[in-house]
Design a protein around this motif. Sequence first.
Motif, PDB file in Angstrom:
ATOM      1  N   GLN A  63       0.825  -1.201   0.000  1.00 31.57           N
ATOM      2  CA  GLN A  63       0.000   0.000   0.000  1.00 31.57           C
ATOM      3  C   GLN A  63       0.861   1.253   0.000  1.00 31.57           C
ATOM      4  N   LEU A  64       1.900   1.265   0.811  1.00 34.98           N
ATOM      5  CA  LEU A  64       2.796   2.420   0.864  1.00 34.98           C
ATOM      6  C   LEU A  64       3.534   2.610  -0.460  1.00 34.98           C
ATOM      7  N   ASN A  65       3.973   1.518  -1.072  1.00 37.12           N
ATOM      8  CA  ASN A  65       4.665   1.634  -2.355  1.00 37.12           C
ATOM      9  C   ASN A  65       3.732   2.123  -3.455  1.00 37.12           C
TER      10      ASN A  65
ATOM     11  N   ARG B 195       3.235   5.822  -3.006  1.00 37.71           N
ATOM     12  CA  ARG B 195       4.407   6.589  -3.426  1.00 37.71           C
ATOM     13  C   ARG B 195       4.471   6.702  -4.940  1.00 37.71           C
TER      14      ARG B 195
ATOM     15  N   MET C 134      -4.274   3.881   6.406  1.00 39.80           N
ATOM     16  CA  MET C 134      -2.908   3.435   6.688  1.00 39.80           C
ATOM     17  C   MET C 134      -2.648   3.349   8.188  1.00 39.80           C
TER      18      MET C 134
ATOM     19  N   THR D   1       9.893   0.108   3.856  1.00 40.92           N
ATOM     20  CA  THR D   1       8.957   1.135   3.405  1.00 40.92           C
ATOM     21  C   THR D   1       8.347   1.966   4.525  1.00 40.92           C
ATOM     22  N   VAL D   2       8.557   1.571   5.775  1.00 42.37           N
ATOM     23  CA  VAL D   2       7.875   2.265   6.861  1.00 42.37           C
ATOM     24  C   VAL D   2       8.342   3.711   7.001  1.00 42.37           C
TER      25      VAL D   2
ATOM     26  N   TYR E 115       8.722   5.791   4.670  1.00 43.15           N
ATOM     27  CA  TYR E 115       7.892   6.624   3.795  1.00 43.15           C
ATOM     28  C   TYR E 115       6.582   6.999   4.489  1.00 43.15           C
ATOM     29  N   ALA E 116       6.057   6.105   5.309  1.00 45.96           N
ATOM     30  CA  ALA E 116       4.844   6.430   6.068  1.00 45.96           C
ATOM     31  C   ALA E 116       5.095   7.612   7.000  1.00 45.96           C
TER      32      ALA E 116
ATOM     33  N   LEU F  10       4.874  10.756   4.946  1.00 51.53           N
ATOM     34  CA  LEU F  10       3.481  11.119   4.676  1.00 51.53           C
ATOM     35  C   LEU F  10       2.837  11.775   5.892  1.00 51.53           C
TER      36      LEU F  10
ATOM     37  N   ASN G 140      14.750   6.072  -0.100  1.00 51.94           N
ATOM     38  CA  ASN G 140      13.525   6.851  -0.245  1.00 51.94           C
ATOM     39  C   ASN G 140      13.832   8.335  -0.367  1.00 51.94           C
TER      40      ASN G 140
END
Length: 297
Positions: A167-169, A172, A195, A227-228, A230-231, A234, A297
């Motif tokens: 979901q995060l990818n 992005r 999220m 990927t966390v 990137y959260a 956001l 990232n």
Amino acid sequence: MDFEDTLWTVLGAGLVLLMLVDVFRTLLYPHGSGPVGRAIVRGFWLASRKLRGRGSFIAAPLAMAAVIGAWAALAAIGWALLYLPHLPSGFVHAAGVPQRGDFAEALYISLVTLSTVGFGEIVPAHPLLRLVVALQAVTGFGLLTATVTWILQTYPALNRRRALAHQLNLFREAAGPAGVLSLDPRHAAGLLESMAGNVASVSIDLLAFHETYYFREVEKRGSLPATVAYAQELASEAQRSASPELQFAGRMLHAALDGLADVLRGKFGHPGTTSSDVFDSYELHHRHRRRGEPDAN
């Protein structure tokens, strides 16, 4: 019963009790893990960190298999030691079956009973031994059911973690460099709140199924450790927005990420005074970034 027989009985009862405690804390206690299972899983994890290639990714499934094998071994050996002082006089042997009083015979009886096969050529004669044998058979059936349930509960938790990473990818890739500020504030707020709920679910999964932490993902795209971060970006962007709805969603996501960091810090020993430091350690431990290498990232 002499001293040696008493010693075998006490040792056997201790092994059976250790197995029961370990199974209870791993499968039934919501936020715990048994000492045997925890030691085995951590041992495989530490060994996998020295490996390269696909070997490191199968360490966690092998560790789960080893834990189940350890439970079965503790149960089989423990009950065998309970039977040993009563062989061969405490059991009735069918015609043609040799009467032996060694550990191999006790282990055979224990394995046959634990697996609920019950061939019936060797049966207990004393009423108390009959009760013990029946109790072992019930425990063996329960252990089989519990281990199957454990496996069936583990993989949905892993899928929820992978789904959050995907979901995060996807977010992005769809949002581009502008991130969350490129979207309609209300729509973006709904996505971030979703999220946040998924992050909270992952935190609960790590508490309830600690062994899922030790599963490494083959593909970086499905790896939450990769990927966390990137959260967090956001959440920070949303809190800088002029929209009250988006600001609230950002705070909600940030709180969920702080909760995840607390679980990683308290349950798995990741160092760091901030959530970012904890997530950096999380990514390093899962080998998606080497120490000193900048975040992609």
